[in-house]
Design a protein around this motif. Structure first.
Motif, PDB file in Angstrom:
ATOM      1  N   VAL A  27       0.609  -1.230   0.086  1.00 44.18           N
ATOM      2  CA  VAL A  27       0.014  -0.004   0.163  1.00 44.18           C
ATOM      3  C   VAL A  27       0.834   1.322   0.002  1.00 44.18           C
ATOM      4  O   VAL A  27       0.720   2.086  -0.727  1.00 44.18           O
ATOM      5  CB  VAL A  27      -0.970  -0.092   1.130  1.00 44.18           C
ATOM      6  CG1 VAL A  27      -1.769   1.326   1.434  1.00 44.18           C
ATOM      7  CG2 VAL A  27      -1.990  -1.212   1.066  1.00 44.18           C
ATOM      8  N   PRO A  28       1.919   1.215   0.754  1.00 43.61           N
ATOM      9  CA  PRO A  28       2.681   2.663   0.908  1.00 43.61           C
ATOM     10  C   PRO A  28       3.495   2.809  -0.603  1.00 43.61           C
ATOM     11  O   PRO A  28       3.611   3.953  -1.222  1.00 43.61           O
ATOM     12  CB  PRO A  28       3.755   2.422   2.024  1.00 43.61           C
ATOM     13  CG  PRO A  28       3.053   1.366   2.898  1.00 43.61           C
ATOM     14  CD  PRO A  28       2.158   0.638   2.133  1.00 43.61           C
ATOM     15  N   VAL A  30       2.121   1.654  -3.232  1.00 44.48           N
ATOM     16  CA  VAL A  30       1.488   2.187  -4.623  1.00 44.48           C
ATOM     17  C   VAL A  30       1.151   3.676  -4.325  1.00 44.48           C
ATOM     18  O   VAL A  30       0.981   4.307  -5.192  1.00 44.48           O
ATOM     19  CB  VAL A  30       0.190   1.336  -4.344  1.00 44.48           C
ATOM     20  CG1 VAL A  30      -0.958   1.841  -5.300  1.00 44.48           C
ATOM     21  CG2 VAL A  30       0.260  -0.130  -4.976  1.00 44.48           C
ATOM     22  N   LEU A  31       1.147   4.077  -3.177  1.00 47.05           N
ATOM     23  CA  LEU A  31       0.718   5.275  -2.926  1.00 47.05           C
ATOM     24  C   LEU A  31       1.961   6.524  -3.195  1.00 47.05           C
ATOM     25  O   LEU A  31       1.824   7.515  -3.531  1.00 47.05           O
ATOM     26  CB  LEU A  31       0.470   5.600  -1.383  1.00 47.05           C
ATOM     27  CG  LEU A  31      -0.930   4.950  -0.881  1.00 47.05           C
ATOM     28  CD1 LEU A  31      -1.105   5.189   0.880  1.00 47.05           C
ATOM     29  CD2 LEU A  31      -2.109   5.586  -1.641  1.00 47.05           C
ATOM     30  N   THR A  32       3.154   5.832  -3.098  1.00 43.90           N
ATOM     31  CA  THR A  32       4.254   6.588  -3.567  1.00 43.90           C
ATOM     32  C   THR A  32       4.369   6.632  -5.053  1.00 43.90           C
ATOM     33  O   THR A  32       4.554   7.637  -5.523  1.00 43.90           O
ATOM     34  CB  THR A  32       5.482   5.731  -2.979  1.00 43.90           C
ATOM     35  OG1 THR A  32       5.492   5.741  -1.662  1.00 43.90           O
ATOM     36  CG2 THR A  32       6.696   6.621  -3.605  1.00 43.90           C
ATOM     37  N   ILE A  34       1.759   6.676  -7.049  1.00 46.49           N
ATOM     38  CA  ILE A  34       0.759   7.692  -7.444  1.00 46.49           C
ATOM     39  C   ILE A  34       1.031   9.119  -7.145  1.00 46.49           C
ATOM     40  O   ILE A  34       0.720   9.980  -7.868  1.00 46.49           O
ATOM     41  CB  ILE A  34      -0.668   7.370  -6.565  1.00 46.49           C
ATOM     42  CG1 ILE A  34      -1.272   6.017  -7.117  1.00 46.49           C
ATOM     43  CG2 ILE A  34      -1.627   8.333  -6.783  1.00 46.49           C
ATOM     44  CD1 ILE A  34      -2.368   5.482  -6.277  1.00 46.49           C
ATOM     45  N   LEU A  35       1.770   9.311  -6.112  1.00 44.42           N
ATOM     46  CA  LEU A  35       2.302  10.591  -5.544  1.00 44.42           C
ATOM     47  C   LEU A  35       3.223  11.105  -6.691  1.00 44.42           C
ATOM     48  O   LEU A  35       3.242  12.416  -6.932  1.00 44.42           O
ATOM     49  CB  LEU A  35       2.825  10.507  -4.241  1.00 44.42           C
ATOM     50  CG  LEU A  35       3.613  11.954  -3.740  1.00 44.42           C
ATOM     51  CD1 LEU A  35       2.434  12.938  -3.639  1.00 44.42           C
ATOM     52  CD2 LEU A  35       4.293  11.752  -2.310  1.00 44.42           C
ATOM     53  N   HIS A  38       1.725  13.385  -9.314  1.00 40.09           N
ATOM     54  CA  HIS A  38       1.144  14.490  -9.326  1.00 40.09           C
ATOM     55  C   HIS A  38       1.935  15.842  -9.491  1.00 40.09           C
ATOM     56  O   HIS A  38       3.197  15.460  -9.529  1.00 40.09           O
ATOM     57  CB  HIS A  38       0.871  14.466  -7.639  1.00 40.09           C
ATOM     58  CG  HIS A  38      -0.535  13.674  -7.387  1.00 40.09           C
ATOM     59  ND1 HIS A  38      -0.462  12.420  -7.335  1.00 40.09           N
ATOM     60  CD2 HIS A  38      -1.537  14.275  -6.916  1.00 40.09           C
ATOM     61  CE1 HIS A  38      -1.853  12.159  -7.044  1.00 40.09           C
ATOM     62  NE2 HIS A  38      -2.330  13.186  -6.878  1.00 40.09           N
ATOM     63  N   ASN A  48      -4.115  18.301  -7.694  1.00 39.20           N
ATOM     64  CA  ASN A  48      -4.499  16.953  -7.862  1.00 39.20           C
ATOM     65  C   ASN A  48      -4.754  16.611  -9.351  1.00 39.20           C
ATOM     66  O   ASN A  48      -5.497  16.478  -9.993  1.00 39.20           O
ATOM     67  CB  ASN A  48      -6.034  16.887  -7.540  1.00 39.20           C
ATOM     68  CG  ASN A  48      -6.514  15.431  -7.756  1.00 39.20           C
ATOM     69  OD1 ASN A  48      -5.879  14.648  -7.523  1.00 39.20           O
ATOM     70  ND2 ASN A  48      -7.893  15.568  -7.623  1.00 39.20           N
ATOM     71  N   TRP A 251       7.337  16.874  -2.836  1.00 38.16           N
ATOM     72  CA  TRP A 251       7.050  15.456  -2.456  1.00 38.16           C
ATOM     73  C   TRP A 251       6.904  14.485  -3.660  1.00 38.16           C
ATOM     74  O   TRP A 251       7.420  13.346  -3.869  1.00 38.16           O
ATOM     75  CB  TRP A 251       5.589  15.228  -1.383  1.00 38.16           C
ATOM     76  CG  TRP A 251       5.886  15.585  -0.041  1.00 38.16           C
ATOM     77  CD1 TRP A 251       6.892  16.361   0.538  1.00 38.16           C
ATOM     78  CD2 TRP A 251       5.357  15.145   1.029  1.00 38.16           C
ATOM     79  NE1 TRP A 251       6.751  16.532   1.709  1.00 38.16           N
ATOM     80  CE2 TRP A 251       5.751  15.950   2.184  1.00 38.16           C
ATOM     81  CE3 TRP A 251       4.023  14.475   1.076  1.00 38.16           C
ATOM     82  CZ2 TRP A 251       5.236  15.661   3.295  1.00 38.16           C
ATOM     83  CZ3 TRP A 251       3.653  14.177   2.307  1.00 38.16           C
ATOM     84  CH2 TRP A 251       4.283  14.775   3.571  1.00 38.16           C
ATOM     85  N   ALA A 255       9.369  11.424  -4.402  1.00 45.14           N
ATOM     86  CA  ALA A 255       8.750   9.915  -4.859  1.00 45.14           C
ATOM     87  C   ALA A 255       9.247   9.405  -6.111  1.00 45.14           C
ATOM     88  O   ALA A 255       9.261   8.285  -6.195  1.00 45.14           O
ATOM     89  CB  ALA A 255       7.029  10.191  -4.906  1.00 45.14           C
TER      90      ALA A 255
END
Length: 285
Positions: A27-28, A30-32, A34-35, A38, A48, A251, A255
């Motif tokens: 999960v972290p 995948v979130l990284t 996605i980040l 951005h 966003n 960020w 990432a």
């Protein structure tokens, strides 16, 4: 009913570890990812909106490529030195008898009981211009040598920290090797070097592979030692990611760098794994 329950039992046993791995790693990650896509604006922060600009900027900028190359060079050199030092240490450890084996093993794993930050500060005092190393060089008439805030200092400290991760896997592989096999090679006329090269080394290749992968991965992602012994100018990948997250507050870019380093490490480690396994398969049949 009993057959269905027996088929379900392995999944029930694996599920706690799988859920923990999913929550703490997948999960972290995948979130990284996605980040990293951005948009970042220095005035308003993270937006966003999605973009590939961060990846394009990193892979086309000589500044970032130079840091990646330095990280790869330091990690590879650390792995090589750990192999050259750790494999003979493991061989000597495997041939020792108690109580000397226990004492030697404690000496090897003893540094793991001390914080990496403490060891880094210790090396900074040893390698400084007024440290013991330069004092010894001055006593020999060689003058003062700049060691601190160089790649040499980072490699020395990393070898000290990572050496147990090379010795233990190789020693474990040697524990499975029957000593009579090496003695049989001597009996058949092989020299000690030939017996080591033709009998012992192929048997411990998997231990060397495990140790090399661990040392390379940890060295490439090391943060404390490069940060303390490399200084602010001599950056590596982990310190660069830290700066982007904590100082620049960018960020998405941080990432992006983290994901690129992760993918590069995976590619290098998988290629090395394939190469060593293929060589071991040819040697051992």
């Amino acid at each position: 009913m009993s057959r269905a329950r027996s088929a379900l039992t392995p999944w029930l046993l694996v599920s706690p570890g799988a859920l923990l791995f999913l929550a703490l790693v997948i999960v972290p990650l995948v979130l990284t990812v996605i980040l990293s896509f951005h948009v970042y604006d220095h005035g308003t922060g993270i937006k966003n909106e999605f973009t590939f600009a961060h990846y394009l900027a990193v892979v086309t900028d000589d500044y970032y490529l130079g840091i990646f190359l330095r990280t790869l060079r330091v990690a590879a050199l650390t792995t090589l030195l750990c192999a050259l030092i750790g494999v003979p240490e493991a061989y000597i450890l495997a041939r020792m008898r108690d109580p000397w084996r226990s004492v030697f093993l404690l000496v090897i794993i003893g540094p793991l009981l001390v914080s990496v930050v403490v060891r880094a500060f210790g090396w900074s005092m040893l390698l400084g211009t007024t440290g013991l190393v330069n004092q010894a060089l001055q006593a020999l008439g060689l003058g003062t040598v700049k060691l601190l805030y160089t790649e040499t200092a980072i490699v020395i400290a990393l070898v000290h920290v990572m050496l147990p991760f090379m010795v233990i896997p190789v020693w474990t592989s040697l524990q499975k090797l029957d000593p009579s096999v090496e003695a049989a090679a001597w009996t058949l006329g092989a020299s000690r070097f030939t017996a080591l090269r033709r009998v012992v080394m192929p048997q411990v290749s998997m231990g060397m592979l495990s140790g090399s992968l661990i040392v390379f991965g940890l060295s490439a992602s090391a943060f404390a030692i490069p940060g303390l012994l490399g200084g602010r100018r001599l950056k590596m990948a982990a310190t660069l990611v830290y700066d982007e997250f904590m100082h620049e507050l960018n960020w998405p870019l941080g990432a992006t760098i983290a994901i690129i380093v992760l993918v590069a490490n995976l590619i290098i480690m998988l290629a090395y794994n394939r190469m060593v396994e293929a060589r071991a398969r040819r040697t051992l049949g």
